[in-house]
Design a protein around this motif. Structure first.
Motif, PDB file in Angstrom:
ATOM      1  N   TYR A 167      36.556  28.073  50.091  1.00  0.00           N
ATOM      2  CA  TYR A 167      35.932  28.974  51.063  1.00  0.00           C
ATOM      3  C   TYR A 167      35.735  30.371  50.483  1.00  0.00           C
ATOM      4  O   TYR A 167      36.671  30.978  49.956  1.00  0.00           O
ATOM      5  N   ASP A 168      34.523  30.840  50.554  1.00  0.00           N
ATOM      6  CA  ASP A 168      34.206  32.213  50.145  1.00  0.00           C
ATOM      7  C   ASP A 168      33.067  32.694  51.033  1.00  0.00           C
ATOM      8  O   ASP A 168      31.898  32.469  50.749  1.00  0.00           O
ATOM      9  N   GLY A 288      37.073  36.305  53.278  1.00  0.00           N
ATOM     10  CA  GLY A 288      37.544  35.740  54.546  1.00  0.00           C
ATOM     11  C   GLY A 288      37.341  36.639  55.747  1.00  0.00           C
ATOM     12  O   GLY A 288      38.091  36.537  56.728  1.00  0.00           O
ATOM     13  N   VAL A 291      37.296  34.983  59.163  1.00  0.00           N
ATOM     14  CA  VAL A 291      38.416  34.132  59.605  1.00  0.00           C
ATOM     15  C   VAL A 291      39.734  34.900  59.676  1.00  0.00           C
ATOM     16  O   VAL A 291      40.785  34.315  59.880  1.00  0.00           O
ATOM     17  N   THR A 338      40.037  36.075  47.474  1.00  0.00           N
ATOM     18  CA  THR A 338      39.754  34.640  47.536  1.00  0.00           C
ATOM     19  C   THR A 338      41.025  33.843  47.820  1.00  0.00           C
ATOM     20  O   THR A 338      41.035  32.939  48.665  1.00  0.00           O
ATOM     21  N   VAL A 341      42.541  33.883  51.509  1.00  0.00           N
ATOM     22  CA  VAL A 341      42.028  32.980  52.542  1.00  0.00           C
ATOM     23  C   VAL A 341      43.013  31.837  52.801  1.00  0.00           C
ATOM     24  O   VAL A 341      43.123  31.341  53.925  1.00  0.00           O
ATOM     25  N   GLN A 352      44.440  24.621  51.639  1.00  0.00           N
ATOM     26  CA  GLN A 352      43.384  25.619  51.454  1.00  0.00           C
ATOM     27  C   GLN A 352      43.686  26.510  50.252  1.00  0.00           C
ATOM     28  O   GLN A 352      42.784  26.849  49.468  1.00  0.00           O
ATOM     29  N   GLN A 356      41.422  27.182  46.983  1.00  0.00           N
ATOM     30  CA  GLN A 356      41.046  28.528  46.543  1.00  0.00           C
ATOM     31  C   GLN A 356      41.406  28.723  45.071  1.00  0.00           C
ATOM     32  O   GLN A 356      40.636  29.322  44.310  1.00  0.00           O
TER      33      GLN A 356
END
Length: 413
Positions: A167-168, A288, A291, A338, A341, A352, A356
């Motif tokens: 996720y980024d 993030g 989020v 990064t 997150v 997660q 990452q």
């Protein structure tokens, strides 16, 4: 239709804000470097945004968003040359391209991001790199390396297809550390400026206009409203407002904590460290921002502020010369943001965090290797560093035949 129009307008406003960031980068770089190299830095920044947009239109956009098949490996795919918007049989633009914006808006918004990676390198190599090899590097890195790297996540490539997707949100890694990894390679291959290290000690080389640098940072902070706010990819009021709040709080926290830590360590109120702390907070929250809670953002940005001070000190100890602190801001805080997150916010989990880590490691290997190959070949062929005389007298007069601040008294009779 009304919702599409609202979202599309918001995306276009964000595109303008991200474009405005290039002025911020330019002012920051010239402010933190010496007067004799001002025009050279401005030339590079203008070259990056103009060439970057043309390359992105020619093939970069289709290289970054090729439409990977879900069952494919998702490492490399190409959708063709040029821009080809979806058109209906009656010749009108197909507005069903996306629920939040049109094809053209998508291209322009993403195109503004593409040039940023090379801008990060520009600041790190300031005051001693030849203009021609830098231009060649920019063409290759922005034209090919950045879109391929971006496709692995934003183009729904293999990092997006992990069991727990990497996720980024807006580019702590995909934009900032992609530029940061190249910057540290370039600085290493280029060597330090004359006078930066004497008798094993670090010598400060002050920038010629700190007010300009301060204005540049404030412009960048403003531009981040578009950088992160536009990455929501719609005008959704809840998501957009949360993103802007977390972005601003992380920036404020990064600046304050950086100022406090640098004052404790060096016993002086260093404005440049304060400014880079703000940028470090912004870079850290970018992965993030959508989020994180406001409190999460303050913590993430604050840790980014600490990292700025420590990273600047480490870079000096390694005898690497980064005139504007680009490596500390974009690489150190990009990696931290990064990884954060997987530690803070809605997505925080062990799985997660592992994803990452995989993403950070993948981009590190790819960007270090590609940038090394490009710059090393340039070093061994046409050379990448100006002569000692050119460096001492300034790149403006030797590379461009003029100065940014002419002395009009010389023309008086």
């Amino acid at each position: 239709m009304e919702q599409l129009t609202t979202s599309n307008v918001w995306m276009m406003v964000c595109t303008a804000l991200v474009f405005f960031m290039h002025l911020g980068f330019a002012l920051l770089e010239i402010g933190l470097t010496r007067q004799k190299n001002t025009l050279n830095i401005l030339f590079k920044n203008i070259f990056i945004i103009t060439t970057g947009l043309l390359l992105y239109a020619a093939f970069g956009f289709n290289l970054m968003y090729p439409g990977f098949e879900k069952e494919a490996l998702g490492i490399f795919e190409f959708a063709g040359f040029g821009l080809d918007a979806p058109i209906k049989k009656d010749g009108t633009l197909d507005l069903s391209y996306n629920s939040g914006y049109t094809y053209w808006t998508d291209f322009l918004f993403q195109g503004m991001f593409a040039a940023t990676a090379a801008t990060i390198v520009s600041g790190a190599v300031a005051e001693r790199m030849k203009i021609l090899p830098f231009m060649i590097f920019t063409i290759i890195y922005v034209g090919f390396v950045y879109p391929i790297a971006g496709s692995w996540k934003w183009g729904e490539g293999f990092l997006h297809q992990l069991e727990t997707p990497f996720y980024d949100f807006a580019g702590s890694t995909l934009v900032h550390s992609v530029g940061g990894w190249a910057a540290i390679v370039a600085v290493w291959l280029l060597g330090a400026r004359i006078g930066k290290f004497k008798n094993g000690k670090v010598q400060a080389i002050p920038g010629h206009n700190i007010p300009l640098a301060t204005g540049g940072v404030l412009i960048l902070w403003l531009g981040w409203f578009g950088f992160n706010g536009g990455s929501v990819l719609s005008a959704d009021p809840a998501k957009t407002s949360l993103t802007l709040v977390t972005t601003c709080l992380a920036a404020a926290s990064g600046g304050v904590i950086s100022a406090i830590v640098s004052t404790i360590m060096y016993k002086n109120l260093d404005l440049t460290m304060f400014l880079n702390g703000i940028l470090g907070g912004l870079v850290a929250i970018t992965a993030g921002a959508d989020v994180m809670s406001p409190m999460d953002a303050i913590v993430v940005g604050g840790i980014g502020g600490i990292l700025i001070v420590l990273a600047v000190s480490l870079i000096d100890k390694l005898r690497l010369d980064d005139p504007v602190g680009a490596i500390a801001v974009h690489l150190a805080c990009g990696v931290w943001g990064t990884l954060a997150v997987g530690i803070f916010g809605k997505l925080a989990s062990g799985a997660q965090f592992v994803s990452q880590l995989i993403g950070v490691g993948t981009y590190a290997v790819f960007c270090i290797s590609t940038s090394f190959i490009i710059i090393f070949i340039l070093k061994k062929t046409i050379g990448i560093r100006v002569s000692e005389k050119e460096e001492i007298e300034g790149l403006d007069t030797h590379e461009h035949g003029m100065t940014a601040y002419p002395d009009f008294r010389l023309n008086e009779h």
